[in-house]
Design an enzyme around this catalytic site. Structure first.
Site, PDB file in Angstrom:
ATOM      1  N   HIS A  75       0.861  -1.173   0.000  1.00 37.74           N
ATOM      2  CA  HIS A  75       0.000   0.000   0.000  1.00 37.74           C
ATOM      3  C   HIS A  75       0.906   1.234   0.000  1.00 37.74           C
ATOM      4  CE1 HIS A  75      -2.862   2.975   1.626  1.00 37.74           C
ATOM      5  NE2 HIS A  75      -3.833   2.155   1.287  1.00 37.74           N
TER       6      HIS A  75
ATOM      7  N   ASP B  52       3.199  -4.192   8.058  1.00 33.81           N
ATOM      8  CA  ASP B  52       1.923  -3.499   7.881  1.00 33.81           C
ATOM      9  C   ASP B  52       0.822  -4.542   8.037  1.00 33.81           C
ATOM     10  OD1 ASP B  52      -0.427  -2.396   6.917  1.00 33.81           O
ATOM     11  OD2 ASP B  52       0.441  -1.609   5.072  1.00 33.81           O
TER      12      ASP B  52
ATOM     13  N   LYS C 171     -10.649  -1.084  10.100  1.00 34.94           N
ATOM     14  CA  LYS C 171     -10.750  -2.270   9.252  1.00 34.94           C
ATOM     15  C   LYS C 171     -11.200  -3.507  10.037  1.00 34.94           C
ATOM     16  CE  LYS C 171      -7.312  -0.711   5.854  1.00 34.94           C
ATOM     17  NZ  LYS C 171      -8.222  -0.452   4.725  1.00 34.94           N
TER      18      LYS C 171
ATOM     19  N   CYS D 276      -4.584   2.361  -3.860  1.00 37.02           N
ATOM     20  CA  CYS D 276      -3.379   2.896  -3.214  1.00 37.02           C
ATOM     21  C   CYS D 276      -2.219   1.913  -3.358  1.00 37.02           C
ATOM     22  CB  CYS D 276      -3.639   3.206  -1.738  1.00 37.02           C
ATOM     23  SG  CYS D 276      -4.811   4.543  -1.480  1.00 37.02           S
TER      24      CYS D 276
ATOM     25  N   GLN E   9      -4.418  -5.250   6.779  1.00 39.14           N
ATOM     26  CA  GLN E   9      -5.335  -6.222   6.195  1.00 39.14           C
ATOM     27  C   GLN E   9      -5.313  -7.564   6.917  1.00 39.14           C
ATOM     28  OE1 GLN E   9      -7.609  -5.769   3.919  1.00 39.14           O
ATOM     29  NE2 GLN E   9      -7.050  -3.686   3.371  1.00 39.14           N
TER      30      GLN E   9
END
Length: 406
Positions: free
Chosen positions: A118, A195, A221, A361, A198
């Site tokens: 991302h 990261d 999220k 993104c 997700q």
């Protein structure tokens, strides 16, 4: 045995009209329990945490710090001192880049990321490598979206100071081998940033087991409020880092000439904190734990199999990423021959179907796969097979709406 219907009643927005919400990778919906706890905070504990000695402020402080403990337990941190509340994953990754990256990357060094990242996990490292005259190195996936052992071992060298990798791709849905990458990166003396935006809503996370030195995720999220996120950092690293922002609350003592900083974790939380967001995030984690990762994985797999099988019957649809639905984390990214992704999304919206369209993104990845943009349907545990079937029916009609005769 749980069913999606057992949980849908907890989400007011899902009962409004006949909308099908398949944009969960962008943001999930909020259950009543999260909305109610935020409302309760403002009605019963609304005071500035950490600053007052009166009852409301003490209560606000306790609720804020309890939320930190819940986050620490949720991702397996050793202590609450290792949890920094931020606005989102983007802010967390910027914090690491500015407070750690700029002080630990030098001229000729390398920062390794993947082409699937991302933008939030690309731009901060572009900034660091440009300022420090270092090199940004990209890992590239194979045709199934997998970063192979040969790939990361060939790209992570003794020059690597930082390896920053997405746990789960927001385009392919693939779960990257972060544990193996982290172990190899540590052999080379690199620091590992993950990261987890997700990943945290879909799979159990144990930062120590993964081997992450830093791990970032967002509340919105995983059914929490927008504007709250968390950064895990190993205590010994955080203690050596300079603050990202300065101002109120993050200081111990200030004179006209100088200041001493507060202890962890408050050194990195300047200004009035988002206490309501933190307690909302805690409520979201509690709700997520009640649903259970086993059910989430089972339901997402069931829906993804059904969706991909249906899409494969449409010869003008191309699906990106693995051919195995189990490797998509509920994310199916696709294009339609002759129809721009924005038109796909617009036509589906007329039928009250919500999907994402654009570059997500992740423009370097779009360039890598040769697509200017794509459409993305992403499911969560509260979505149903009936919704997938309706989505497929509407999808099959998009080209005719655009004037094609199939």
């Amino acid at each position: 045995m749980s069913r999606p219907e057992d949980f849908r009643k907890d989400f007011p927005i899902l009962s409004k009209g006949d909308y099908i919400y398949f944009d969960n990778a962008a943001t999930s919906q909020r259950p009543n329990e999260v909305v109610d706890v935020i409302k309760d905070f403002y009605e019963n504990s609304n005071a500035n945490p950490l600053r007052g000695l009166y009852d409301w402020s003490v209560d606000a402080t306790e609720r804020y710090e309890n939320a930190r403990k819940t986050v620490a337990d949720f991702i397996g941190a050793a202590s609450t001192e290792e949890i920094i509340f931020t606005r989102n994953t983007t802010e967390s990754l910027n914090l690491v880049a500015y407070s750690y990256g700029l002080d630990n990357v030098g001229e000729g060094d390398e920062v390794v990321i993947s082409v699937m990242e991302h933008h939030s996990n690309i731009l901060p490292w572009q900034m660091v490598t440009k300022q420090k005259k270092a090199k940004l190195v990209f890992l590239e996936p194979d045709e199934e979206g997998v970063i192979t052992e040969a790939e990361y071992k060939s790209k992570i060298t003794d020059k690597a100071k930082i390896v920053s990798i997405g746990h789960v791709s927001n385009v392919f849905g693939i779960t990257n081998p972060v544990k193996e990458i982290a172990a190899y990166a540590h052999e080379k003396g690199a620091t590992v940033v993950v990261d987890g935006a997700q990943a945290a809503p879909h799979i159990p996370v144990d930062v120590k087991e993964i081997g992450a030195d830093f791990y970032a995720f967002s509340g919105h999220k995983l059914m929490g409020p927008m504007g709250i996120g968390a950064l895990y950092g190993r205590k010994e690293l955080l203690e050596k880092m300079r603050p990202f922002l300065t101002g109120g609350e993050m200081i111990e003592y200030v004179t006209r000439e100088d200041a001493t900083y507060a202890e962890l974790p408050h050194k990195f939380e300047a200004g009035t904190v988002n206490a309501a967001g933190a307690v909302g995030l805690e409520a979201a984690i509690r709700y997520l734990q009640k649903v259970g990762f086993d059910f989430i994985a089972e339901q997402e797999h069931k829906l993804t199999v059904r969706m991909m099988e249906g899409m494969k019957k449409l010869p003008y649809i191309k699906i990106y990423g693995s051919s195995d639905p189990a490797k998509h984390s509920g994310i199916v990214t696709f294009t339609m021959e002759g129809v721009h992704p924005h038109d796909i999304s617009s036509v589906l919206n007329d039928d009250h179907v919500c999907v994402r369209a654009g570059h997500h993104c992740a423009q370097p990845l779009m360039q890598f796969i040769g697509a200017g943009s794509t459409a993305r349907a992403s499911v969560y545990f509260y979505n149903t097979e009936e919704e997938v079937d309706r989505f497929l029916d509407h999808l099959a009609k998009v080209r005719s709406v655009m004037g094609y005769e199939d």
